[in-house]
Design an enzyme around this catalytic site. Structure first.
Site, PDB file in Angstrom:
ATOM      1  N   MET A  50      84.213  29.514  55.785  1.00  0.00           N
ATOM      2  CA  MET A  50      83.640  30.330  56.837  1.00  0.00           C
ATOM      3  C   MET A  50      84.710  30.490  57.906  1.00  0.00           C
ATOM      4  SD  MET A  50      81.180  32.159  57.966  1.00  0.00           S
ATOM      5  CE  MET A  50      79.694  31.690  57.076  1.00  0.00           C
ATOM      6  N   ASP A  88      93.295  45.905  60.217  1.00  0.00           N
ATOM      7  CA  ASP A  88      93.261  44.451  60.037  1.00  0.00           C
ATOM      8  C   ASP A  88      93.906  44.124  58.697  1.00  0.00           C
ATOM      9  OD1 ASP A  88      92.694  41.746  59.970  1.00  0.00           O
ATOM     10  OD2 ASP A  88      90.534  41.988  59.681  1.00  0.00           O
ATOM     11  N   THR A  91      94.175  41.177  57.370  1.00  0.00           N
ATOM     12  CA  THR A  91      93.566  40.016  56.727  1.00  0.00           C
ATOM     13  C   THR A  91      92.986  40.424  55.373  1.00  0.00           C
ATOM     14  OG1 THR A  91      92.943  39.177  58.896  1.00  0.00           O
ATOM     15  CG2 THR A  91      91.904  38.153  56.988  1.00  0.00           C
ATOM     16  N   GLY A 151      96.420  40.834  50.711  1.00  0.00           N
ATOM     17  CA  GLY A 151      96.916  40.188  49.493  1.00  0.00           C
ATOM     18  C   GLY A 151      95.799  39.876  48.519  1.00  0.00           C
ATOM     19  N   ASP A 152      94.638  39.515  49.046  1.00  0.00           N
ATOM     20  CA  ASP A 152      93.496  39.228  48.181  1.00  0.00           C
ATOM     21  C   ASP A 152      93.005  40.496  47.496  1.00  0.00           C
ATOM     22  OD1 ASP A 152      93.590  36.552  48.995  1.00  0.00           O
ATOM     23  OD2 ASP A 152      92.260  36.926  50.691  1.00  0.00           O
TER      24      ASP A 152
END
Length: 302
Positions: free
Chosen positions: A14, A246, A248, A251-252
């Site tokens: 989380m 963003d 974030t 890469g995922d």
């Protein structure tokens, strides 16, 4: 592409994002502006990324017996991800990443929580699930023995293995022999290879040396795109120009899309092209999992 069947072994966190105008000094209390609770963890992010692209996804991981764990399980289920292989660890908290964010900077504190309780035995209890997948995708936010166990099971079953080596740690040859594709960013590749690269010629030389005794290499390079070797030459596929909101989870998104395309029978160049489009779309929205694109969105990107 045919329906991909992907097993993801990795972390569930989380993310607690605290926005503020400036960082506090040691011992100081400052007024925060907003607090966001955002489901994260590289494993969970990549599982959601695969699922939003239409893959059948099983998540192998662990959460705590707490409210965050309940939210994480519901988040996975909302994307039709199989959660029977997510352990609920009694007396343990769900992993968290507390992110202090200012307009200029951020700092992050990670508490592994239940992710740290991922053992080889827990992974091995889901050997059948891994063996039935087209691809195993894993990262390094869970203990290395658990990663090794997952890769070993997949390799013995003839399942294609993809390792996203983040956060970067040195990896033994024994582990690398279990990996078919490895997807470091530029910094991670420098750590793995033990050298720095000042230009494309040096990068080509380093990648050739790596692939001589290691897995197939894809180096993600942010705005530059992704580099890989094809017929002994450096091939770099550029990223499309987008308005960044963003980064974030970019890469995922790349790793998820690459696995979906590869499992669907795509050649490496086409799989990388597909993955780059996914990563580029992901940065146009806030939040890692919320930013994961759908197949229709990727196909609509010029």
């Amino acid at each position: 592409m045919r329906l991909a069947k992907i097993a993801v072994a990795g972390s569930l966190n989380m993310d607690l994002v605290v926005s503020m105008k400036r960082m506090p000094k040691v011992g100081e209390t400052v007024q925060g502006e907003e607090l966001h609770q955002i489901p994260g963890g590289k494993g969970a992010n990549q599982a959601v990324g695969c699922a939003k692209l239409g893959a059948e996804v099983s998540m192998i991981g662990a959460v705590g017996q707490d409210s965050f764990g309940t939210v994480m399980l519901k988040q996975m289920e909302s994307h039709s991800i199989h959660t029977r292989s997510i352990a609920v660890i009694e007396g343990c908290s769900t992993g968290t990443a507390t992110i202090m964010h200012t307009p200029e900077d951020n700092c992050i504190v990670i508490v592994a929580g239940a992710n740290g309780h991922m053992t080889p035995e827990l992974v091995m209890s889901h050997a059948k699930l891994i063996g039935e997948a087209d691809i195993l995708l894993t990262q390094l936010e869970i203990p290395l023995p658990a990663v090794t166990a997952a890769l070993t099971i997949a390799k013995e079953a003839g399942v294609t293995t993809v390792l996203n080596p983040a956060p970067a740690v040195p990896l033994s040859r024994e582990i690398l022999r279990l990996v078919d594709y490895i997807t470091p960013n530029e910094t991670e590749f420098e750590l793995l290879s033990g050298r720095t690269y000042q230009n494309e010629t040096e990068l080509l030389d380093g990648m050739k040396n790596w692939e001589h005794s290691g897995p197939r290499l894809l180096v993600t390079r942010g705005e530059k795109g992704t580099s890989f070797l094809q017929d002994g030459q450096l091939c770099t596929i550029a990223a499309p120009k987008v308005e960044v909101v963003d980064t974030t989870g970019a890469g995922d998104a790349f790793n998820a899309a690459f696995c979906v395309a590869l499992a669907g029978g795509a050649q490496i160049r086409d799989a990388v092209q597909f993955a780059i489009k996914s990563a580029s779309l992901s940065v146009t929205r806030f939040g890692a999992q919320a930013g994961m694109p759908t197949l229709e969105e990727i196909n609509g990107l010029e």
